[in-house]
Enzyme design. Structure first.
Site, PDB file in Angstrom:
ATOM      1  N   THR A   1       7.901  18.393  -1.883  1.00  0.00           N
ATOM      2  CA  THR A   1       7.050  19.311  -2.628  1.00  0.00           C
ATOM      3  C   THR A   1       6.624  20.449  -1.705  1.00  0.00           C
ATOM      4  OG1 THR A   1       6.318  17.423  -3.890  1.00  0.00           O
ATOM      5  CG2 THR A   1       4.872  19.330  -3.938  1.00  0.00           C
TER       6      THR A   1
ATOM      7  N   SER B   1      -0.898  12.527 -10.949  1.00  0.00           N
ATOM      8  CA  SER B   1      -0.412  13.355  -9.847  1.00  0.00           C
ATOM      9  C   SER B   1      -1.461  13.399  -8.753  1.00  0.00           C
ATOM     10  CB  SER B   1      -0.127  14.783 -10.322  1.00  0.00           C
ATOM     11  OG  SER B   1       0.199  15.583  -9.198  1.00  0.00           O
ATOM     12  N   SER B   2      -0.991  13.374  -7.510  1.00  0.00           N
ATOM     13  CA  SER B   2      -1.919  13.509  -6.384  1.00  0.00           C
ATOM     14  C   SER B   2      -2.085  14.957  -5.972  1.00  0.00           C
ATOM     15  CB  SER B   2      -1.395  12.729  -5.172  1.00  0.00           C
ATOM     16  OG  SER B   2      -1.238  11.385  -5.503  1.00  0.00           O
TER      17      SER B   2
ATOM     18  N   GLY C   1       3.167  15.792  -0.140  1.00  0.00           N
ATOM     19  CA  GLY C   1       2.982  14.507   0.553  1.00  0.00           C
ATOM     20  C   GLY C   1       2.663  13.335  -0.355  1.00  0.00           C
ATOM     21  N   GLY C   2       2.939  13.482  -1.674  1.00  0.00           N
ATOM     22  CA  GLY C   2       2.713  12.348  -2.577  1.00  0.00           C
ATOM     23  C   GLY C   2       1.282  11.854  -2.480  1.00  0.00           C
TER      24      GLY C   2
HETATM   25  O1  DON Z   1       2.560  14.746  -8.278  1.00  0.00           O
HETATM   26  C1  DON Z   1       2.598  14.001  -7.316  1.00  0.00           C
HETATM   27  O2  DON Z   1       1.632  13.443  -6.837  1.00  0.00           O
HETATM   28  C2  DON Z   1       3.945  13.780  -6.626  1.00  0.00           C
HETATM   29  N1  DON Z   1       4.999  13.891  -7.563  1.00  0.00           N
HETATM   30  C3  DON Z   1       4.076  14.767  -5.531  1.00  0.00           C
HETATM   31  C4  DON Z   1       5.317  14.504  -4.758  1.00  0.00           C
HETATM   32  C5  DON Z   1       5.253  14.994  -3.384  1.00  0.00           C
HETATM   33  O3  DON Z   1       4.286  15.552  -2.942  1.00  0.00           O
HETATM   34  C6  DON Z   1       6.428  14.717  -2.564  1.00  0.00           C
HETATM   35  N2  DON Z   1       6.350  15.510  -1.348  1.00  0.00           N
HETATM   36  N3  DON Z   1       6.321  15.233  -0.256  1.00  0.00           N
END
Ligand code: DON
Length: 237
Positions: free
Chosen positions: A45, A116-117, A137-138
């Site tokens: 992301t 979503s984070s 960063g999920g």
């Molecule tokens: O929306 C979310 O929380 C995740 N799909 C975000 C994914 C993400 O940040 C991956 N990146 N490192």
């Protein structure tokens, strides 16, 4: 009986190409790309922070998940739709100590939007932006953003120091605090205190990529702080 096709003479170009082939060894593709700039496209992301001279601030966290997301482009708008379906709980009712979460609110259902984070953030004082931040960063995103905000708002750091400062993260399950290696090196006493409080601690090389902008409220000047953990640059126009 099959008849051999007449052989045409190889062109000079074909001969040149043939000479470049080593029958005993594979040629690395990059050797054939000397005048082609190769881009390293990140798989994660992306976050960007923008502000203009009128102090209109934008904090944008953009996620597709797998490359090209759902591979659907919005007609006439030119952007891709993501594939966030795996942000729904994978197994309803199954919550594990290792971090799988199966609680009710984030279960798949028609018309529902998945958890979503992502936390694109503009911090304002007296209605004016003082900090623009966010991160990929999920599940770690919320803690990354919190670290930057707390560093600026509570510890009075300038934005460069706030972005550079080592980060930590806790996600409920697994029940461990994960700290950046820099925290262990620079502040072992902080880790000791966390251990005394009963936290189990893991280290990781890095957390997040929080490109941020700080605004000096007295002068109104902006400072862009690209996160040095991954790559990216601050730009001013
Ligand atoms: O929306 C979310 O929380 C995740 N799909 C975000 C994914 C993400 O940040 C991956 N990146 N490192």
């Amino acid at each position: 009986m099959a008849r051999a096709l007449p052989r045409s003479k190889p062109t000079p170009r074909a001969r040149g190409l043939a000479r470049g082939i080593d029958p005993a060894k594979a040629t690395p593709s990059e050797e054939l790309a000397q005048d082609v700039p190769l881009r390293g496209e990140g798989e994660h992301t992306t976050h960007l922070s923008v502000i203009d001279r009128t102090r209109t601030a934008v904090s944008l966290t953009y996620t597709l998940e797998s490359p090209y997301g759902s591979r659907v482009v919005v007609p006439g708008a030119g952007f891709l739709l993501n594939d966030e379906m795996n942000d729904f709980n994978w197994l309803p009712g199954v919550t594990t100590r290792s971090g799988q979460v199966g609680t009710e609110p984030n279960q798949v259902a028609p018309g529902k939007r998945m958890l979503s984070s992502q936390a694109p953030t503009v911090v304002a004082r007296d209605g004016k932006p003082v900090l623009v931040t966010g991160s990929p960063g999920g599940r770690t995103i919320i803690n990354t953003v919190l670290c930057v905000v707390v560093n600026v708002v509570d510890f009075d750091m300038d934005v460069r120091a706030a972005v550079d400062a080592p980060r930590l993260d806790h996600e409920w399950f697994p029940d461990r605090v994960r700290v950046e290696a820099g925290l262990a090196e620079r502040h072992p006493e902080a880790l000791q205190k966390l251990r005394e409080l009963g936290h189990a601690i893991d280290t990781r090389a890095r957390q997040g990529d929080a490109h941020s902008i700080g605004v000096n409220p007295s002068t109104g000047t902006f400072v862009g702080a690209a996160d040095r953990r991954v790559r990216g640059k601050a730009a001013g126009y």
